[in-house]
Motif scaffolding. Structure first.
Motif, PDB file in Angstrom:
ATOM      1  N   ALA A 137       0.745  -1.255  -0.105  1.00 31.33           N
ATOM      2  CA  ALA A 137       0.090  -0.125  -0.097  1.00 31.33           C
ATOM      3  C   ALA A 137       0.922   1.408   0.059  1.00 31.33           C
ATOM      4  O   ALA A 137       0.567   2.304  -0.770  1.00 31.33           O
ATOM      5  CB  ALA A 137      -0.917  -0.208   1.398  1.00 31.33           C
ATOM      6  N   VAL A 138       1.928   1.185   0.623  1.00 31.86           N
ATOM      7  CA  VAL A 138       2.807   2.421   0.865  1.00 31.86           C
ATOM      8  C   VAL A 138       3.515   2.745  -0.459  1.00 31.86           C
ATOM      9  O   VAL A 138       3.368   3.850  -0.947  1.00 31.86           O
ATOM     10  CB  VAL A 138       3.685   2.312   1.945  1.00 31.86           C
ATOM     11  CG1 VAL A 138       4.979   3.320   1.957  1.00 31.86           C
ATOM     12  CG2 VAL A 138       3.138   2.250   3.335  1.00 31.86           C
ATOM     13  N   LEU A 139       3.954   1.541  -1.006  1.00 30.83           N
ATOM     14  CA  LEU A 139       4.613   1.816  -2.498  1.00 30.83           C
ATOM     15  C   LEU A 139       3.791   2.197  -3.476  1.00 30.83           C
ATOM     16  O   LEU A 139       4.090   2.774  -4.511  1.00 30.83           O
ATOM     17  CB  LEU A 139       5.168   0.280  -2.755  1.00 30.83           C
ATOM     18  CG  LEU A 139       6.697   0.072  -2.236  1.00 30.83           C
ATOM     19  CD1 LEU A 139       7.340  -1.153  -2.842  1.00 30.83           C
ATOM     20  CD2 LEU A 139       7.586   1.206  -2.559  1.00 30.83           C
ATOM     21  N   HIS A 140       2.502   1.641  -3.361  1.00 28.10           N
ATOM     22  CA  HIS A 140       1.566   2.099  -4.389  1.00 28.10           C
ATOM     23  C   HIS A 140       0.962   3.562  -4.316  1.00 28.10           C
ATOM     24  O   HIS A 140       0.460   4.152  -5.101  1.00 28.10           O
ATOM     25  CB  HIS A 140       0.279   1.107  -4.305  1.00 28.10           C
ATOM     26  CG  HIS A 140      -0.450   1.051  -5.603  1.00 28.10           C
ATOM     27  ND1 HIS A 140       0.270   0.598  -6.639  1.00 28.10           N
ATOM     28  CD2 HIS A 140      -1.835   1.327  -5.908  1.00 28.10           C
ATOM     29  CE1 HIS A 140      -0.741   0.899  -7.849  1.00 28.10           C
ATOM     30  NE2 HIS A 140      -1.834   1.160  -7.252  1.00 28.10           N
ATOM     31  N   ILE A 141       0.924   4.001  -3.295  1.00 27.24           N
ATOM     32  CA  ILE A 141       0.754   5.460  -2.887  1.00 27.24           C
ATOM     33  C   ILE A 141       1.794   5.996  -3.626  1.00 27.24           C
ATOM     34  O   ILE A 141       1.407   6.931  -4.103  1.00 27.24           O
ATOM     35  CB  ILE A 141       0.651   5.493  -1.311  1.00 27.24           C
ATOM     36  CG1 ILE A 141      -0.542   5.332  -0.649  1.00 27.24           C
ATOM     37  CG2 ILE A 141       0.526   7.266  -0.993  1.00 27.24           C
ATOM     38  CD1 ILE A 141      -0.747   5.266   0.729  1.00 27.24           C
ATOM     39  N   ILE A 142       3.114   5.624  -3.318  1.00 29.18           N
ATOM     40  CA  ILE A 142       4.149   6.571  -3.886  1.00 29.18           C
ATOM     41  C   ILE A 142       4.143   6.222  -5.328  1.00 29.18           C
ATOM     42  O   ILE A 142       4.280   7.336  -6.194  1.00 29.18           O
ATOM     43  CB  ILE A 142       5.417   6.072  -3.452  1.00 29.18           C
ATOM     44  CG1 ILE A 142       5.623   6.264  -1.651  1.00 29.18           C
ATOM     45  CG2 ILE A 142       6.544   6.518  -4.153  1.00 29.18           C
ATOM     46  CD1 ILE A 142       6.667   5.552  -1.026  1.00 29.18           C
ATOM     47  N   ALA A 143       3.868   5.164  -5.861  1.00 33.66           N
ATOM     48  CA  ALA A 143       3.941   4.816  -7.561  1.00 33.66           C
ATOM     49  C   ALA A 143       2.785   5.498  -8.107  1.00 33.66           C
ATOM     50  O   ALA A 143       3.260   6.046  -9.105  1.00 33.66           O
ATOM     51  CB  ALA A 143       4.023   3.094  -7.562  1.00 33.66           C
ATOM     52  N   HIS A 144       1.742   5.498  -7.504  1.00 28.91           N
ATOM     53  CA  HIS A 144       0.694   6.085  -8.257  1.00 28.91           C
ATOM     54  C   HIS A 144       0.883   7.558  -8.087  1.00 28.91           C
ATOM     55  O   HIS A 144       0.493   8.258  -9.088  1.00 28.91           O
ATOM     56  CB  HIS A 144      -0.666   5.616  -7.670  1.00 28.91           C
ATOM     57  CG  HIS A 144      -2.076   6.247  -8.101  1.00 28.91           C
ATOM     58  ND1 HIS A 144      -2.616   7.438  -7.602  1.00 28.91           N
ATOM     59  CD2 HIS A 144      -2.599   5.897  -9.340  1.00 28.91           C
ATOM     60  CE1 HIS A 144      -3.856   7.546  -8.323  1.00 28.91           C
ATOM     61  NE2 HIS A 144      -3.530   6.872  -9.430  1.00 28.91           N
ATOM     62  N   GLY A 145       1.228   8.190  -6.835  1.00 33.21           N
ATOM     63  CA  GLY A 145       1.543   9.380  -7.051  1.00 33.21           C
ATOM     64  C   GLY A 145       2.451   9.939  -8.140  1.00 33.21           C
ATOM     65  O   GLY A 145       2.173  10.908  -8.979  1.00 33.21           O
ATOM     66  N   PHE A 146       3.709   9.339  -8.443  1.00 31.93           N
ATOM     67  CA  PHE A 146       4.222   9.752  -9.240  1.00 31.93           C
ATOM     68  C   PHE A 146       3.961   9.652 -10.799  1.00 31.93           C
ATOM     69  O   PHE A 146       3.961  10.451 -11.370  1.00 31.93           O
ATOM     70  CB  PHE A 146       5.811   9.003  -9.278  1.00 31.93           C
ATOM     71  CG  PHE A 146       6.732   9.497  -8.341  1.00 31.93           C
ATOM     72  CD1 PHE A 146       7.366  10.754  -8.399  1.00 31.93           C
ATOM     73  CD2 PHE A 146       7.295   8.805  -7.105  1.00 31.93           C
ATOM     74  CE1 PHE A 146       8.073  11.191  -7.734  1.00 31.93           C
ATOM     75  CE2 PHE A 146       8.279   9.175  -6.410  1.00 31.93           C
ATOM     76  CZ  PHE A 146       8.618  10.566  -6.374  1.00 31.93           C
ATOM     77  N   ALA A 147       3.102   8.408 -11.012  1.00 32.09           N
ATOM     78  CA  ALA A 147       2.523   8.104 -12.212  1.00 32.09           C
ATOM     79  C   ALA A 147       1.423   9.177 -12.496  1.00 32.09           C
ATOM     80  O   ALA A 147       1.340   9.740 -13.624  1.00 32.09           O
ATOM     81  CB  ALA A 147       2.085   6.530 -12.331  1.00 32.09           C
ATOM     82  N   LYS A 148       0.574   9.199 -11.707  1.00 28.94           N
ATOM     83  CA  LYS A 148      -0.639  10.085 -12.073  1.00 28.94           C
ATOM     84  C   LYS A 148      -0.227  11.687 -11.941  1.00 28.94           C
ATOM     85  O   LYS A 148      -0.920  12.203 -12.708  1.00 28.94           O
ATOM     86  CB  LYS A 148      -1.661   9.675 -10.968  1.00 28.94           C
ATOM     87  CG  LYS A 148      -3.097  10.058 -11.381  1.00 28.94           C
ATOM     88  CD  LYS A 148      -3.583   9.945 -12.711  1.00 28.94           C
ATOM     89  CE  LYS A 148      -3.811   8.177 -12.808  1.00 28.94           C
ATOM     90  NZ  LYS A 148      -4.879   7.570 -12.142  1.00 28.94           N
TER      91      LYS A 148
END
Length: 513
Positions: free
Chosen positions: A242-253
């Motif tokens: 969840a933490v990594l996806h918050i970060i990954a989606h933050g950069f991508a979106k």
């Protein structure tokens, strides 16, 4: 005052992964600030003043463990982002404020209940009913399923840098809060089911979208579903996912919404079928767009692959879980690949690519601030993709985690093959662009359904209904309270949350005096 200041400083949480999330929030905000430099033409000072207020308030909301400072900071985030929508349309300002205020009311009730049951600070809450109440409050403010109705229309109509702020980080604040209150050992089944519904429903809507910003808005809801599902699953690797996806989606979106603003200026449209020679005309924007969509689609060696692999690995092993997550991954890959296909492959002529590229560099104005913003997003996706433990070894145990890159590469190739087959045989799912999303349209559908129960039809003035029922009803109710309580009390709408906040912290306030 000194005592309150000391309490404020003592409430900050600098352990676990929350400082990392705060740092990423700063980076993403700087990206949007760079992108806004050439996008925002009027009242730049006030826009950047609101950005600074939003950033400082978001940092407090992420790091504090004090209910009062958390609620106060999040409301400042709401106010700052509400007024940032004024660079698009004041109607959006009113609608967003009413919706966020509704969520704040539920969240405040949950905070009062938590405090009454002995949870004097923000932390793990073991009571399932309390978790449920707080999830409902978070749902309205952060777009959980059934409460997400406002997110696609408002995010799609907001200015591109503001959409990047809202989608890239503001909606994540609720999920960061859930990481604090949901027990890692048990998770939350209700949250798991909401996340699953978000992935499927919003993913399907994203696949059926011809408007780039509408597609990005629905994909935000779908990708947030992975975060909700991970937190609901429970377990160390699910939470890390969840933490990594918050970060990954933050950069991508954030990168994608910034890119959408550039594409819209370049072509004068947001319809993906109309983008021709995109790679030659804006090569850096094209690179950022492709890499960001690859991360959303969980292509191996991207940030999105690592986060989704951790979420998948945290599930109960078995054929059913493997099949479900394969299909969920395929849905995300399809809506991401579809946009890339229309922008850079379908009906594109690359026979004179280098000549077109040279002409593009000679004739199209390049903004340094935009390039810096896009490169920051690209670097973020790559760094999280190759170093999931993050610089500084914040998530150190992930350094020893086997992410099974070979099987990930196999799945990616299968996704590519299935996408190619489906696109070629279905004209890349070409669907007519839907009318602009608006909350008035949603209200019209709902009223038609209710009125249709009597087998009659009527045309409603939904904008007037929205304004009078939601906006004016709150104003008039506050005015009556103002007239009843104190004639000179002019903070009509704000006195209720102020009063409840004082009630929440009465013991602490009483002890100070």
């Amino acid at each position: 005052m000194a005592v309150i200041w000391q309490q404020f400083l003592a409430s900050f949480q600098f352990d676990s992964f929350f400082p990392l999330l705060a740092e990423v929030g700063v980076i993403l905000t700087l990206m949007t600030a760079l992108a806004a430099w050439n996008y925002i033409k009027e009242n730049k000072f006030w826009y950047y003043a609101l950005t600074l207020l939003y950033l400082l308030s978001a940092l407090v909301a992420i790091l504090t463990t004090d209910w009062f400072f958390f609620l106060f900071a999040w409301e400042l985030v709401t106010l700052a982002t509400t007024f940032m929508l004024a660079w698009s349309d004041w109607k959006l300002v009113r609608q967003y404020f009413v919706i966020q205020f509704s969520g704040s009311s539920i969240l405040l009730f949950g905070a009062l209940a938590a405090n009454a049951f002995g949870y004097s600070q923000i932390g793990v809450i073991n009571s399932v009913p309390l978790q449920f109440i707080l999830i409902l409050g978070i749902g309205m403010k952060s777009g959980l399923f059934l409460f997400h109705f406002w997110l696609p229309p408002i995010h799609s109509e907001a200015p591109a840098p503001v959409s990047a702020i809202l989608s890239g980080w503001v909606v994540k604040l609720g999920y960061i809060f859930l990481l604090k209150i949901i027990p890692m050992e048990t998770g939350n089944t209700f949250l798991f089911l909401l996340g699953l519904a978000m992935i499927v429903y919003a993913g399907w809507q994203a696949l059926r979208s011809a408007d780039l910003k509408i597609m990005l808005a629905y994909s935000t809801v779908s990708q947030l579903g992975f975060i909700a599902l991970a937190i609901g699953t429970g377990g160390k690797y699910a939470f890390y996912g969840a933490v990594l996806h918050i970060i990954a989606h933050g950069f991508a979106k954030t990168t994608l919404f910034i890119s959408s603003g550039i594409w819209q200026k370049e072509y004068g449209t947001r319809i993906i079928y109309d983008f021709k020679d995109a790679a030659a005309r804006r090569p850096i924007t094209a690179l950022a767009t492709i890499l960001s969509f690859a991360s959303l689609g969980a292509v191996v060696f991207t940030a999105g692959y690592n986060s989704k692999y951790l979420i998948k690995s945290a599930q109960t092993p078995g054929l059913l879980a493997t099949l479900v997550f394969f299909l969920l991954g395929l849905l995300s890959f399809l809506y991401a690949a579809r946009v890339v296909y229309w922008l850079f492959i379908k009906d594109q002529d690359y026979s004179s690519f280098f000549a077109d590229l040279k002409q593009g560099f000679n004739h199209y104005h390049i903004y340094t601030a935009d390039i810096l913003a896009l490169f920051t997003g690209i670097i973020g996706i790559i760094v999280v993709g190759f170093w999931p433990e993050m610089p500084g070894n914040v998530l150190g145990t992930l350094a020893e985690k086997d992410f099974h890159l070979i099987s990930g590469l196999r799945d990616t190739l299968i996704y590519f093959a299935l996408a190619a087959y489906l696109f070629i045989n279905n004209n890349a799912f070409k669907i007519e662009a839907r009318a602009n999303l608006s909350l008035e349209n949603y209200l019209q559908v709902f009223l038609n359904f209710v009125y249709g129960l009597s087998r009659k039809s009527v045309k409603f003035d939904t904008e007037k209904i929205f304004e009078t029922f939601f906006y004016n009803a709150i104003f008039n109710a506050s005015k009556k309270i103002h007239d009843f309580v104190y004639q000179d009390f002019t903070l009509q709408l704000l006195w209720i949350p102020v009063f409840m906040t004082v009630l929440l912290f009465w013991q602490q306030l009483y002890s100070y005096f």
